[in-house]
Design a protein around this motif. Structure first.
Motif, PDB file in Angstrom:
ATOM      1  N   ASP A   1      36.115  14.701  -3.686  1.00 51.98           N
ATOM      2  CA  ASP A   1      36.972  15.308  -2.680  1.00 51.98           C
ATOM      3  C   ASP A   1      36.404  16.644  -2.213  1.00 51.98           C
ATOM      4  OD1 ASP A   1      38.683  13.165  -2.808  1.00 51.98           O
ATOM      5  OD2 ASP A   1      40.210  14.176  -4.016  1.00 51.98           O
ATOM      6  N   ALA A   2      35.833  17.399  -3.142  1.00 53.55           N
ATOM      7  CA  ALA A   2      35.226  18.681  -2.768  1.00 53.55           C
ATOM      8  C   ALA A   2      34.035  18.467  -1.845  1.00 53.55           C
ATOM      9  CB  ALA A   2      34.800  19.446  -4.022  1.00 53.55           C
ATOM     10  N   GLU A   3      33.243  17.433  -2.121  1.00 54.83           N
ATOM     11  CA  GLU A   3      32.100  17.135  -1.253  1.00 54.83           C
ATOM     12  C   GLU A   3      32.562  16.642   0.113  1.00 54.83           C
ATOM     13  OE1 GLU A   3      28.621  15.894  -4.447  1.00 54.83           O
ATOM     14  OE2 GLU A   3      30.249  14.462  -4.033  1.00 54.83           O
ATOM     15  N   LEU A   4      33.627  15.859   0.141  1.00 51.18           N
ATOM     16  CA  LEU A   4      34.183  15.431   1.424  1.00 51.18           C
ATOM     17  C   LEU A   4      34.654  16.638   2.230  1.00 51.18           C
ATOM     18  CD1 LEU A   4      36.270  12.272   0.445  1.00 51.18           C
ATOM     19  CD2 LEU A   4      34.324  12.327   2.023  1.00 51.18           C
ATOM     20  N   THR A   5      35.304  17.579   1.572  1.00 48.17           N
ATOM     21  CA  THR A   5      35.785  18.774   2.261  1.00 48.17           C
ATOM     22  C   THR A   5      34.632  19.589   2.810  1.00 48.17           C
ATOM     23  OG1 THR A   5      37.745  18.856   0.836  1.00 48.17           O
ATOM     24  CG2 THR A   5      37.144  20.885   1.996  1.00 48.17           C
ATOM     25  N   ALA A   6      33.570  19.727   2.024  1.00 47.38           N
ATOM     26  CA  ALA A   6      32.401  20.461   2.498  1.00 47.38           C
ATOM     27  C   ALA A   6      31.748  19.759   3.681  1.00 47.38           C
ATOM     28  CB  ALA A   6      31.388  20.623   1.361  1.00 47.38           C
ATOM     29  N   LEU A   7      31.699  18.442   3.643  1.00 46.54           N
ATOM     30  CA  LEU A   7      31.119  17.684   4.749  1.00 46.54           C
ATOM     31  C   LEU A   7      31.966  17.851   6.011  1.00 46.54           C
ATOM     32  CD1 LEU A   7      29.657  14.129   4.484  1.00 46.54           C
ATOM     33  CD2 LEU A   7      31.288  14.645   6.285  1.00 46.54           C
ATOM     34  N   VAL A   8      33.267  17.804   5.847  1.00 49.82           N
ATOM     35  CA  VAL A   8      34.173  17.999   6.987  1.00 49.82           C
ATOM     36  C   VAL A   8      33.975  19.385   7.586  1.00 49.82           C
ATOM     37  CG1 VAL A   8      36.599  18.291   7.603  1.00 49.82           C
ATOM     38  CG2 VAL A   8      35.896  16.313   6.252  1.00 49.82           C
TER      39      VAL A   8
ATOM     40  N   GLY B   1      31.298  21.175   7.453  1.00 55.20           N
ATOM     41  CA  GLY B   1      29.993  21.185   8.112  1.00 55.20           C
ATOM     42  C   GLY B   1      30.010  20.511   9.467  1.00 55.20           C
ATOM     43  N   ALA B   2      30.940  19.578   9.650  1.00 59.32           N
ATOM     44  CA  ALA B   2      31.074  18.903  10.938  1.00 59.32           C
ATOM     45  C   ALA B   2      31.887  19.728  11.925  1.00 59.32           C
ATOM     46  CB  ALA B   2      31.728  17.534  10.744  1.00 59.32           C
ATOM     47  N   GLY B   3      32.362  20.902  11.493  1.00 52.75           N
ATOM     48  CA  GLY B   3      33.097  21.786  12.396  1.00 52.75           C
ATOM     49  C   GLY B   3      34.600  21.645  12.335  1.00 52.75           C
ATOM     50  N   ALA B   4      35.095  20.757  11.470  1.00 48.56           N
ATOM     51  CA  ALA B   4      36.548  20.594  11.323  1.00 48.56           C
ATOM     52  C   ALA B   4      37.021  21.587  10.272  1.00 48.56           C
ATOM     53  CB  ALA B   4      36.890  19.161  10.920  1.00 48.56           C
ATOM     54  N   THR B   5      37.352  22.779  10.713  1.00 57.37           N
ATOM     55  CA  THR B   5      37.604  23.889   9.800  1.00 57.37           C
ATOM     56  C   THR B   5      39.077  24.236   9.651  1.00 57.37           C
ATOM     57  OG1 THR B   5      37.244  25.435  11.634  1.00 57.37           O
ATOM     58  CG2 THR B   5      35.345  24.911  10.248  1.00 57.37           C
ATOM     59  N   SER B   6      39.976  23.411  10.164  1.00 58.89           N
ATOM     60  CA  SER B   6      41.400  23.679   9.987  1.00 58.89           C
ATOM     61  C   SER B   6      41.719  23.753   8.495  1.00 58.89           C
ATOM     62  CB  SER B   6      42.232  22.571  10.634  1.00 58.89           C
ATOM     63  OG  SER B   6      43.601  22.743  10.338  1.00 58.89           O
ATOM     64  N   PRO B   7      42.401  24.807   8.049  1.00 61.77           N
ATOM     65  CA  PRO B   7      42.666  24.954   6.608  1.00 61.77           C
ATOM     66  C   PRO B   7      43.512  23.835   6.024  1.00 61.77           C
ATOM     67  CG  PRO B   7      43.931  26.559   7.902  1.00 61.77           C
ATOM     68  CD  PRO B   7      42.955  25.922   8.840  1.00 61.77           C
ATOM     69  N   GLU B   8      44.274  23.142   6.860  1.00 57.79           N
ATOM     70  CA  GLU B   8      45.120  22.062   6.357  1.00 57.79           C
ATOM     71  C   GLU B   8      44.318  20.843   5.917  1.00 57.79           C
ATOM     72  OE1 GLU B   8      45.656  23.670   9.160  1.00 57.79           O
ATOM     73  OE2 GLU B   8      47.753  24.349   9.247  1.00 57.79           O
ATOM     74  N   VAL B   9      43.078  20.711   6.423  1.00 57.08           N
ATOM     75  CA  VAL B   9      42.297  19.514   6.120  1.00 57.08           C
ATOM     76  C   VAL B   9      41.986  19.435   4.631  1.00 57.08           C
ATOM     77  CG1 VAL B   9      40.115  18.317   6.515  1.00 57.08           C
ATOM     78  CG2 VAL B   9      41.339  19.329   8.439  1.00 57.08           C
ATOM     79  N   ALA B  10      41.596  20.544   4.019  1.00 51.94           N
ATOM     80  CA  ALA B  10      41.204  20.527   2.608  1.00 51.94           C
ATOM     81  C   ALA B  10      42.355  20.070   1.719  1.00 51.94           C
ATOM     82  CB  ALA B  10      40.722  21.916   2.179  1.00 51.94           C
ATOM     83  N   SER B  11      43.555  20.595   1.939  1.00 56.25           N
ATOM     84  CA  SER B  11      44.688  20.180   1.113  1.00 56.25           C
ATOM     85  C   SER B  11      45.073  18.736   1.394  1.00 56.25           C
ATOM     86  CB  SER B  11      45.881  21.117   1.344  1.00 56.25           C
ATOM     87  OG  SER B  11      46.285  21.093   2.706  1.00 56.25           O
TER      88      SER B  11
END
Length: 293
Positions: free
Chosen positions: A206-213, A215-225
């Motif tokens: 999940d942490a790697e998915l968040t980092a990939l997201v 990196g793709a420019g999807a930086t909304s803080p809600e995405v990680a949670s």
């Protein structure tokens, strides 16, 4: 008099009728030629601002209600992306309630574009081959306004991720991006396949998915949670089952039987997933086909 006893039209009327028939045929051919020129020469077809304004959504009949609420901007179980000729954006839609039926994009409003619909599993290696071969040209068509692409992330390969349910977690991450940062979805999709793990591994954490997201420019803080909580895992299961059960709207197939399933203007692509020229020829053929062909 003819042998049937019916009077034949005068020659003048027959000539006028023939000329009118020829005129209608030329007009229809001109429409097909225009669509072909728009697609092949990079002309602007229809921008997403117009798409958002004119695309209507129709209820898909005979599908089960979702078992869980869905993400925003995926009312059809997929996210629709297009462009005004410079910037790729997502068509917006409200999140489906748990008891709501999914709804389908009305493609009749998109007659001047190639309407590409893809059902993908982010662990599927053939999906990876298709993306590696065709992803860049699809992005260029969409960016130019010559195509829309509607991406349906589904999960059919959890059994091949060593118990981590990577296919579901990856599709959940896609739903999170669609919900909170939809205009970055195409970049996210590209990044997911660029970093695609092999089958029979644990996949990305999940942490790697968040980092990939990120990196793709999807930086909304809600995405990680959303990724960590697997907010849309129930929706992933339900939308996957709907794809496998069918019916598939706007298409010539009844159900998804494997990934990738790629449709262009409702017609399933059955050619090589690693031949860009074959796919381009198929898209061009659908753009120039007469209705019903």
């Amino acid at each position: 008099m003819s042998t049937s006893g019916q009077a034949r039209p005068p020659k003048k009327d027959r000539r006028e009728e023939a000329r009118e028939t020829a005129r209608l045929m030329r007009a229809e051919q001109a429409k097909r030629d225009k669509r072909r020129r728009l697609f092949l020469r990079g002309g602007i077809g229809i921008g997403l601002l117009a798409v958002v304004a004119i695309v209507t959504l129709v209820v898909v009949n005979n599908v089960s209600a979702p078992a869980a609420p869905g993400p925003a901007n995926m009312a059809s179980d997929g996210i629709l992306l297009g462009s005004d000729g410079t910037t790729v954006s997502a068509a917006t839609s409200a999140a489906l309630e748990a008891d709501a039926d999914p709804i389908a994009t009305d493609q009749s409003a998109l007659a001047d574009t190639a309407n590409i619909v893809m059902y993908v599993d982010y662990l599927c290696p053939i999906c990876g081959d298709f993306e590696a071969t065709n992803g860049e040209q699809i992005t260029s068509w969409v960016t130019a306004g010559n195509a829309t692409v509607e991406i349906h992330p589904i999960s059919i390969l959890d059994r091949l991720s060593s118990g981590t349910k990577y296919a579901t977690r990856a599709a959940n991450a896609a739903a999170c991006v669609a919900d909170f940062d939809p205009n970055k979805f195409l970049d996210f999709n590209t990044a997911m396949f660029a970093e695609q793990p092999a089958e029979n591994t644990t996949g990305l954490s999940d942490a790697e998915l968040t980092a990939l997201v990120d990196g793709a420019g999807a930086t909304s803080p809600e995405v990680a949670s959303c990724i960590a909580d697997q907010t849309y895992s129930g929706w992933v299961e339900a939308s996957t089952q709907r794809a496998l059960d069918g019916p598939i709207p706007n298409s010539d197939i009844e159900q998804v039987k494997g990934t990738p399933t790629v449709l262009v203007n409702g017609v399933k692509y059955t050619g090589s997933n690693s031949d860009a020229a074959a796919f381009e020829a198929f898209v061009t053929a659908q753009m120039t086909a007469a209705p019903g062909e």
